[in-house]
Design a protein around this motif. Structure first.
Motif, PDB file in Angstrom:
ATOM      1  N   PHE A   1      24.857  25.653  21.366  1.00  0.00           N
ATOM      2  CA  PHE A   1      26.216  25.468  21.882  1.00  0.00           C
ATOM      3  C   PHE A   1      27.207  26.368  21.152  1.00  0.00           C
ATOM      4  O   PHE A   1      28.038  27.052  21.780  1.00  0.00           O
ATOM      5  N   ALA A   2      27.125  26.383  19.817  1.00  0.00           N
ATOM      6  CA  ALA A   2      28.046  27.208  19.040  1.00  0.00           C
ATOM      7  C   ALA A   2      27.827  28.695  19.332  1.00  0.00           C
ATOM      8  O   ALA A   2      28.783  29.474  19.400  1.00  0.00           O
ATOM      9  N   ARG A   3      26.564  29.087  19.490  1.00  0.00           N
ATOM     10  CA  ARG A   3      26.267  30.499  19.810  1.00  0.00           C
ATOM     11  C   ARG A   3      26.818  30.878  21.179  1.00  0.00           C
ATOM     12  O   ARG A   3      27.356  31.974  21.372  1.00  0.00           O
ATOM     13  N   ALA A   4      26.720  29.964  22.129  1.00  0.00           N
ATOM     14  CA  ALA A   4      27.198  30.250  23.480  1.00  0.00           C
ATOM     15  C   ALA A   4      28.722  30.378  23.519  1.00  0.00           C
ATOM     16  O   ALA A   4      29.262  31.144  24.325  1.00  0.00           O
ATOM     17  N   LEU A   5      29.419  29.633  22.666  1.00  0.00           N
ATOM     18  CA  LEU A   5      30.875  29.703  22.667  1.00  0.00           C
ATOM     19  C   LEU A   5      31.375  31.109  22.324  1.00  0.00           C
ATOM     20  O   LEU A   5      32.415  31.538  22.825  1.00  0.00           O
ATOM     21  N   GLY A   6      30.647  31.810  21.469  1.00  0.00           N
ATOM     22  CA  GLY A   6      31.095  33.133  21.060  1.00  0.00           C
ATOM     23  C   GLY A   6      30.379  34.279  21.734  1.00  0.00           C
ATOM     24  O   GLY A   6      30.571  35.433  21.334  1.00  0.00           O
ATOM     25  N   GLU A   7      29.558  34.011  22.746  1.00  0.00           N
ATOM     26  CA  GLU A   7      28.796  35.074  23.407  1.00  0.00           C
ATOM     27  C   GLU A   7      29.721  35.991  24.209  1.00  0.00           C
ATOM     28  O   GLU A   7      30.705  35.549  24.814  1.00  0.00           O
ATOM     29  N   TYR A   8      29.385  37.268  24.200  1.00  0.00           N
ATOM     30  CA  TYR A   8      30.197  38.253  24.918  1.00  0.00           C
ATOM     31  C   TYR A   8      29.343  39.241  25.712  1.00  0.00           C
ATOM     32  O   TYR A   8      29.462  39.360  26.930  1.00  0.00           O
ATOM     33  N   GLY A   9      28.432  39.952  25.026  1.00  0.00           N
ATOM     34  CA  GLY A   9      27.732  41.072  25.641  1.00  0.00           C
ATOM     35  C   GLY A   9      26.890  40.707  26.835  1.00  0.00           C
ATOM     36  O   GLY A   9      26.901  41.410  27.858  1.00  0.00           O
ATOM     37  N   SER A  10      26.147  39.598  26.749  1.00  0.00           N
ATOM     38  CA  SER A  10      25.254  39.241  27.851  1.00  0.00           C
ATOM     39  C   SER A  10      25.979  38.586  29.017  1.00  0.00           C
ATOM     40  O   SER A  10      25.377  38.374  30.073  1.00  0.00           O
ATOM     41  N   VAL A  11      27.275  38.266  28.842  1.00  0.00           N
ATOM     42  CA  VAL A  11      28.013  37.544  29.886  1.00  0.00           C
ATOM     43  C   VAL A  11      28.852  38.478  30.737  1.00  0.00           C
ATOM     44  O   VAL A  11      28.944  38.306  31.958  1.00  0.00           O
ATOM     45  N   ILE A  12      29.458  39.487  30.121  1.00  0.00           N
ATOM     46  CA  ILE A  12      30.445  40.288  30.857  1.00  0.00           C
ATOM     47  C   ILE A  12      29.818  41.057  32.019  1.00  0.00           C
ATOM     48  O   ILE A  12      30.507  41.383  32.988  1.00  0.00           O
ATOM     49  N   PHE A  13      28.514  41.349  31.954  1.00  0.00           N
ATOM     50  CA  PHE A  13      27.881  42.109  33.029  1.00  0.00           C
ATOM     51  C   PHE A  13      27.507  41.237  34.223  1.00  0.00           C
ATOM     52  O   PHE A  13      27.303  41.747  35.323  1.00  0.00           O
ATOM     53  N   ILE A  14      27.407  39.938  34.028  1.00  0.00           N
ATOM     54  CA  ILE A  14      26.983  39.052  35.109  1.00  0.00           C
ATOM     55  C   ILE A  14      28.084  38.105  35.547  1.00  0.00           C
ATOM     56  O   ILE A  14      27.982  37.460  36.590  1.00  0.00           O
ATOM     57  N   ALA A  15      29.183  38.040  34.797  1.00  0.00           N
ATOM     58  CA  ALA A  15      30.210  37.037  35.082  1.00  0.00           C
ATOM     59  C   ALA A  15      31.165  37.463  36.195  1.00  0.00           C
ATOM     60  O   ALA A  15      31.704  36.619  36.904  1.00  0.00           O
ATOM     61  N   GLY A  16      31.422  38.741  36.335  1.00  0.00           N
ATOM     62  CA  GLY A  16      32.440  39.180  37.277  1.00  0.00           C
ATOM     63  C   GLY A  16      33.788  39.347  36.636  1.00  0.00           C
ATOM     64  O   GLY A  16      34.618  40.151  37.096  1.00  0.00           O
ATOM     65  N   ASN A  17      34.077  38.548  35.590  1.00  0.00           N
ATOM     66  CA  ASN A  17      35.285  38.701  34.768  1.00  0.00           C
ATOM     67  C   ASN A  17      36.568  38.620  35.581  1.00  0.00           C
ATOM     68  O   ASN A  17      37.507  39.389  35.358  1.00  0.00           O
ATOM     69  N   VAL A  18      36.616  37.687  36.523  1.00  0.00           N
ATOM     70  CA  VAL A  18      37.818  37.480  37.327  1.00  0.00           C
ATOM     71  C   VAL A  18      38.704  36.467  36.613  1.00  0.00           C
ATOM     72  O   VAL A  18      38.260  35.341  36.344  1.00  0.00           O
ATOM     73  N   PRO A  19      39.941  36.823  36.246  1.00  0.00           N
ATOM     74  CA  PRO A  19      40.814  35.864  35.562  1.00  0.00           C
ATOM     75  C   PRO A  19      40.985  34.585  36.366  1.00  0.00           C
ATOM     76  O   PRO A  19      41.052  34.591  37.591  1.00  0.00           O
ATOM     77  N   MET A  20      41.008  33.469  35.661  1.00  0.00           N
ATOM     78  CA  MET A  20      41.154  32.125  36.233  1.00  0.00           C
ATOM     79  C   MET A  20      39.921  31.672  37.007  1.00  0.00           C
ATOM     80  O   MET A  20      39.922  30.583  37.573  1.00  0.00           O
ATOM     81  N   ALA A  21      38.868  32.481  37.035  1.00  0.00           N
ATOM     82  CA  ALA A  21      37.678  32.095  37.799  1.00  0.00           C
ATOM     83  C   ALA A  21      36.408  32.265  36.998  1.00  0.00           C
ATOM     84  O   ALA A  21      35.665  31.308  36.780  1.00  0.00           O
ATOM     85  N   SER A  22      36.115  33.487  36.560  1.00  0.00           N
ATOM     86  CA  SER A  22      34.850  33.745  35.853  1.00  0.00           C
ATOM     87  C   SER A  22      35.074  34.541  34.581  1.00  0.00           C
ATOM     88  O   SER A  22      34.243  35.356  34.194  1.00  0.00           O
ATOM     89  N   GLU A  23      36.190  34.309  33.922  1.00  0.00           N
ATOM     90  CA  GLU A  23      36.522  35.006  32.682  1.00  0.00           C
ATOM     91  C   GLU A  23      36.301  34.077  31.500  1.00  0.00           C
ATOM     92  O   GLU A  23      36.853  32.977  31.448  1.00  0.00           O
TER      93      GLU A  23
END
Length: 298
Positions: A207-229
Motif C-alpha cells: 500500500f505504501a509503495r503504491a501511494l508513491g508510484e509514478y513511472g509504471s502509472v503515467i503510461f497507462i493512466a491517461g493522466n486526465v485531471p480530475m479523472a485519471s491523474e
C-alpha cells in the motif's frame, strides 16, 4: 547489566560506534531529506497550505491514488498469500522460474513496466483486445491505475509471507487434523494466526509503495485531471510549474499518510502478537501435560 550486554564480544565494532554509524547514515539518507521537506512546507501560511493540498484537482488525485492503492494491496494480500503458499508447499515443474517471476516488478524499471502494461491493456493489445468487445477499457482509465499499482505491489506480499510459511511447522496442522479439526478450522485457527503479522506487513508495504508510484502509472493512466491523474503526477506538475512549496506540501501529505499507515499496521501487529502470546500461555496453563509431552518429543 545493560553495560555488560553491550560489551559482549561481537563481530562488529562496539555499540557506540555502530550506533553512531547507523544513526548518521539514517539521518543522511532519510531524516534530513524528510526534515527539509517539512521545512519547505513551513514557508507557506495556513491558507496557502490548505489551498495547495485541498484544491479540487489535488483532492481528486488523492481519491484515485488511495482507492487504487488500497484495492491493489487488498488483492495482493489475497493472491500473494496463495502464490506464497504454492511456492512453499508444492513441488512442480518450472517452480524456480515462477519464483523468479515474482520479483520481476522489483527488477523492471518502472517506465518499462508502464509501457508494457499500456501495450498489453490498450484496445489493440493482447488483453485489451479481448476486453474491448465486453465494453471494458483498462488503459488510459482509472482501472489502468489499479492494474499498475497491483502489478508493482505483488512482490511485497509474496516475499514477506513466503519465509514465514517456510518456517511454519506442519506438525501443528497434523495435530489439528488428528484432533478432528476440518481443513477450514485448521487454517483459520492454526495457520492464519501465525501468518497474519507477516501478511499485514506485506499489505502495508504494498500500500505504501503504491501511494508513491509514478513511472509504471503515467503510461497507462491517461493522466486526465480530475479523472485519471495520480497524486505523484500532481507533484511533478507543480514542480514543472516552479511551484516548489505547493509540490512539497502535497508530498508532505502523502508522506504523513504513508507513515500513518505503517504506524497503524505496526500497532496492529504488536497487538496481535500479544494476543497470540496470551493464547499460547493460556493453552500451556490449561494443558501442561500435553505441552510437556510435545516438548519432550521435540
Amino acid at each position: 547489566m545493560a553495560t555488560y550486554l553491550f560489551r559482549k564480544p561481537s563481530a562488529l565494532p562496539g555499540f557506540r560506534l555502530t550506533l553512531s554509524i547507523a544513526l548518521g547514515y539514517l539521518s543522511l539518507v532519510v531524516l534530513i531529506p524528510l526534515a527539509f521537506a517539512f521545512f519547505k512546507v513551513s514557508t507557506l501560511s495556513l491558507p496557502q497550505f490548505v489551498a495547495a493540498v485541498a484544491s479540487p484537482r489535488v483532492v481528486a488525485s488523492y481519491r484515485l491514488t488511495f482507492t487504487a492503492a488500497l484495492l491493489g494491496a487488498l488483492i495482493n494480500a489475497v493472491f500473494g498469500f496463495i502464490i506464497a503458499w504454492v511456492l512453499v508447499r508444492y513441488a512442480f515443474p518450472f517452480k524456480r522460474l515462477v519464483d523468479a517471476a515474482v520479483d520481476l516488478p522489483f527488477a523492471l524499471p518502472t517506465a518499462v513496466a508502464g509501457i508494457a502494461l499500456a501495450a498489453l491493456y490498450s484496445p489493440n493489445g493482447w488483453i485489451g483486445a479481448l476486453l474491448a468487445p465486453l465494453g471494458v477499457r483498462v488503459a488510459y482509465t482509472p482501472l489502468g491505475v489499479f492494474v499498475a499499482l497491483t502489478f508493482i505491489g505483488l512482490p511485497f506480499v509474496v516475499r514477506t509471507v513466503q519465509p514465514v510459511l517456510a518456517e511454519f511447522e506442519r506438525e501443528q496442522e497434523e495435530a489439528a487434523a488428528c484432533l478432528g479439526a476440518s481443513r477450514w478450522r485448521t487454517f483459520s485457527r492454526v495457520v492464519l494466526p501465525a501468518i497474519v503479522p507477516a501478511l499485514m506487513t506485506g499489505f502495508a508495504l504494498a500500500f505504501a509503495r503504491a501511494l508513491g508510484e509514478y513511472g509504471s502509472v503515467i503510461f497507462i493512466a491517461g493522466n486526465v485531471p480530475m479523472a485519471s491523474e495520480i497524486t505523484s503526477l500532481v507533484i511533478v506538475t507543480k514542480l514543472e510549474q516552479y511551484d516548489y512549496a505547493g509540490a512539497t506540501a502535497v508530498a508532505a501529505v502523502m508522506l504523513a499518510a504513508s507513515f500513518a499507515v505503517l504506524l497503524l499496521v505496526n500497532t496492529l501487529q504488536w497487538w496481535l502478537q500479544r494476543r497470540i502470546s496470551r493464547a499460547s500461555r493460556a493453552v500451556q496453563a490449561r494443558f501442561p501435560s500435553a505441552m510437556a509431552v510435545e516438548a519432550s518429543a521435540q
